[in-house]
Scaffold this active site. Sequence first.
Site, PDB file in Angstrom:
ATOM      1  CE  LYS A  24      17.632  63.847  70.513  1.00  0.00           C
ATOM      2  NZ  LYS A  24      17.471  64.699  71.311  1.00  0.00           N
TER       3      LYS A  24
ATOM      4  CE  LYS B 238      14.298  67.009  66.525  1.00  0.00           C
ATOM      5  NZ  LYS B 238      13.828  67.859  67.886  1.00  0.00           N
TER       6      LYS B 238
ATOM      7  CE  LYS C 145      19.393  72.934  70.718  1.00  0.00           C
ATOM      8  NZ  LYS C 145      18.374  72.158  71.676  1.00  0.00           N
TER       9      LYS C 145
HETATM   10  N1  AQP Z   1      13.065  71.046  63.890  1.00  0.00           N
HETATM   11  C1  AQP Z   1      12.185  71.224  64.145  1.00  0.00           C
HETATM   12  N2  AQP Z   1      10.928  72.282  63.764  1.00  0.00           N
HETATM   13  C2  AQP Z   1      10.156  72.552  65.436  1.00  0.00           C
HETATM   14  N3  AQP Z   1      10.258  72.128  66.512  1.00  0.00           N
HETATM   15  C3  AQP Z   1      11.921  72.215  66.749  1.00  0.00           C
HETATM   16  N4  AQP Z   1      12.488  71.775  68.167  1.00  0.00           N
HETATM   17  C4  AQP Z   1      13.107  71.405  67.886  1.00  0.00           C
HETATM   18  N5  AQP Z   1      14.055  71.159  66.872  1.00  0.00           N
HETATM   19  C5  AQP Z   1      12.317  71.504  66.086  1.00  0.00           C
HETATM   20  C6  AQP Z   1      11.425  72.474  68.897  1.00  0.00           C
HETATM   21  O1  AQP Z   1      11.801  73.034  70.389  1.00  0.00           O
HETATM   22  C7  AQP Z   1      11.886  73.059  71.293  1.00  0.00           C
HETATM   23  C8  AQP Z   1      13.179  73.009  72.347  1.00  0.00           C
HETATM   24  O2  AQP Z   1      13.631  72.033  71.853  1.00  0.00           O
HETATM   25  P1  AQP Z   1      14.806  71.136  72.552  1.00  0.00           P
HETATM   26  O3  AQP Z   1      15.589  72.181  72.385  1.00  0.00           O
HETATM   27  O4  AQP Z   1      14.674  70.894  74.127  1.00  0.00           O
HETATM   28  O5  AQP Z   1      15.236  69.318  72.847  1.00  0.00           O
HETATM   29  P2  AQP Z   1      14.930  68.935  70.885  1.00  0.00           P
HETATM   30  O6  AQP Z   1      14.237  68.714  70.547  1.00  0.00           O
HETATM   31  O7  AQP Z   1      16.084  68.107  70.789  1.00  0.00           O
HETATM   32  O8  AQP Z   1      16.308  70.307  69.910  1.00  0.00           O
HETATM   33  P3  AQP Z   1      17.034  69.965  68.568  1.00  0.00           P
HETATM   34  O9  AQP Z   1      17.158  70.969  67.670  1.00  0.00           O
HETATM   35  O10 AQP Z   1      16.519  68.629  67.586  1.00  0.00           O
HETATM   36  O11 AQP Z   1      18.444  68.827  69.451  1.00  0.00           O
HETATM   37  P4  AQP Z   1      19.158  68.090  69.270  1.00  0.00           P
HETATM   38  O12 AQP Z   1      20.074  67.898  68.274  1.00  0.00           O
HETATM   39  O13 AQP Z   1      19.984  67.855  70.712  1.00  0.00           O
HETATM   40  O14 AQP Z   1      17.898  66.472  69.705  1.00  0.00           O
HETATM   41  C9  AQP Z   1      11.065  71.643  71.449  1.00  0.00           C
HETATM   42  O15 AQP Z   1       9.989  72.244  72.261  1.00  0.00           O
HETATM   43  C10 AQP Z   1      10.971  71.144  70.520  1.00  0.00           C
HETATM   44  O16 AQP Z   1       9.902  70.530  70.126  1.00  0.00           O
END
Ligand code: AQP
Length: 338
Positions: free
Chosen positions: A116, A200, A203
């Site tokens: 990040k 992965k 968002k």
């Molecule tokens: N691609 C994924 N596959 C499986 N699980 C996922 N999670 C996120 N992306 C995937 C799981 O969703 C939960 C909530 O995630 P979060 O919003 O707290 O944070 P994150 O993991 O940082 O999600 P994003 O979408 O990838 O956001 P950004 O782009 O901001 O980094 C968690 O349990 C996560 O494991």
Amino acid sequence: MSNNFKQTVFSGVQPTGNLHLGNYLGAIKNFVELQKKMKCIYCVVDLHAITVFQDSKELKKNMLETTATFIACGLDFKKSIIFNQSSVSEHSELAWIFNCISRIGWMNRMTQFKEKAGKNKENASVGLYVYPNLMAADILLYKATHVPVGDDQKQHLELVRDIAQKFNNDYKSDNFFPIPEPLIQKKLSRVMSLRDGKNKMSKSDESEYSRINLQDTEDEIYKKIKKAKTDSEPIPSRIEDLKNRPEALNLINIYSFITNKTLENTLDSMAGKDFSKLKKELSDALVATICPIGKKIKELKKDEKYLIDILKKGSNKAKEIAKININKVKDIVGFISH
Ligand code: AQP
């Protein structure tokens, strides 16, 4: 060690934009299943969200949208505690104590920070660096024993276990904190980007075509799956032959998971065919699963008062538990509470 604790589930989701298929299949779907058998606490983690700058109006909108998504996916606020992290200040208090327990060497090993922060590490917030300590506080504040997360959070969960263990050892308070177990979907632990099967689904990916959002329309879903990256080879008959084909594997994995088939079953029925057939069936299955959720989210979003009320009631319930546990922690650490 966690056997002596009442089984409690805790997990959080960041209010950082539209939730997507990865969040749903990797985490929220599991949240819904777990509330049938355990005490569950689900949190919209706004303190985590601001580790990267958030516009305040957008953040509020996203808070309500994430709450609406929880409910639309099937979480029941009468059964589970659903609340917003910043309204229970004990999360921040315990996070500070854990900042003093956790080691810089542990933080330096966290791959998510490296990803990040990117090349400009010097300019990343300190909050982003110590994010896993706050995550430990979120979980251990409720003495949670089980944490449903996507595979990307596995390393953070290991750190939470190390922090719990070190606190218990340092303060000779064996068994004060449980050593929580990660609950990671075995069949589909990580949903990958539709544009790049090595990353992965996320968002923050700039390309809308990399993800299926839970509020996407039927047309958007068909368009995104049609454009999803594959390769020129047909679908193979053996799992081993998908090894160096990450985009193909991702689509086949999503399809199998969402239609409740094993990977072998999917390959048996699709082997030799090109991806257009799989893409058509996958789109149909996604529309059937995702569109009703999206419709519900859009309806719920219209009633802000209802959503705020859910968070308020949940926060009050969370506070009751948090207060008891933080006071015990303060006593163990040697603080005088009034
Ligand atoms: N691609 C994924 N596959 C499986 N699980 C996922 N999670 C996120 N992306 C995937 C799981 O969703 C939960 C909530 O995630 P979060 O919003 O707290 O944070 P994150 O993991 O940082 O999600 P994003 O979408 O990838 O956001 P950004 O782009 O901001 O980094 C968690 O349990 C996560 O494991």
